[in-house]
Scaffold this motif. Sequence first.
Motif, PDB file in Angstrom:
ATOM      1  N   GLN A 256      80.519 -14.430  57.912  1.00 57.39           N
ATOM      2  CA  GLN A 256      80.733 -15.548  58.843  1.00 57.39           C
ATOM      3  C   GLN A 256      81.689 -15.147  59.963  1.00 57.39           C
ATOM      4  O   GLN A 256      81.493 -15.508  61.123  1.00 57.39           O
TER       5      GLN A 256
ATOM      6  N   LEU B 118      81.603 -14.942  64.206  1.00 54.69           N
ATOM      7  CA  LEU B 118      82.632 -15.652  64.967  1.00 54.69           C
ATOM      8  C   LEU B 118      83.363 -14.723  65.945  1.00 54.69           C
ATOM      9  O   LEU B 118      83.747 -15.133  67.045  1.00 54.69           O
ATOM     10  N   TYR B 119      83.522 -13.459  65.546  1.00 51.82           N
ATOM     11  CA  TYR B 119      84.274 -12.509  66.372  1.00 51.82           C
ATOM     12  C   TYR B 119      83.406 -11.371  66.889  1.00 51.82           C
ATOM     13  O   TYR B 119      83.918 -10.303  67.235  1.00 51.82           O
TER      14      TYR B 119
ATOM     15  N   GLU C  24      87.411 -22.756  67.862  1.00 54.54           N
ATOM     16  CA  GLU C  24      86.827 -22.571  66.538  1.00 54.54           C
ATOM     17  C   GLU C  24      87.397 -21.346  65.816  1.00 54.54           C
ATOM     18  O   GLU C  24      87.095 -21.107  64.656  1.00 54.54           O
ATOM     19  N   GLN C  25      88.242 -20.589  66.484  1.00 55.54           N
ATOM     20  CA  GLN C  25      88.834 -19.384  65.916  1.00 55.54           C
ATOM     21  C   GLN C  25      90.296 -19.660  65.573  1.00 55.54           C
ATOM     22  O   GLN C  25      90.914 -20.559  66.149  1.00 55.54           O
TER      23      GLN C  25
END
Length: 173
Positions: A17, A21-22, A73-74
């Motif tokens: 996940q 995200l990154y 979101e991070q």
Amino acid sequence: MHLSAEECPHCGLVLAQLDSLYEDFDRTVRRPHDAAGVLRVPERKKVAKWISRAERAFPQLYFSVVTCSLQDEQNVRSYGFWLMNRGEFQDIQESAVKEGCVMLVIDVNRKEVCLQVGYLLDGAMSEEGSFDTLSGGHPYLLECNFMHAIDVMLGGVRKYVKRLRRKSRRLAK
């Protein structure tokens, strides 16, 4: 994290996940790693000297200071975890062990900081000890004085690791 594990047994973060995200973040970690671009060249050189001083005191460890600029979101904890597991660290001294990473991660947007450590120190460090170690730099983060914040926090990390080393030696006797 163990290479065959899908998620962290301590915090439950899932690397698959976090990879999505990154995915746009650079995995190459320079020391210091100023991904946020808040340090000038002379400042990065000074931070590199501070890192070298810490590594001379603890040759089995390698230190890194990371600045980042994260989106909503991070968060600094998940980014540090992702970078610790997926990062390609540059210029690690030969005496350092792979599990001996000590990484200070600073999100310049939220003025948050996280201390990520490898398995070598994971069992020895406490959340409370890490918080106490980093809290002295918080006022400087709020003022966007990143150099002073890094100086105070990295100095605190060195003192904390020194206390852990003394405690380990006492327990070994």
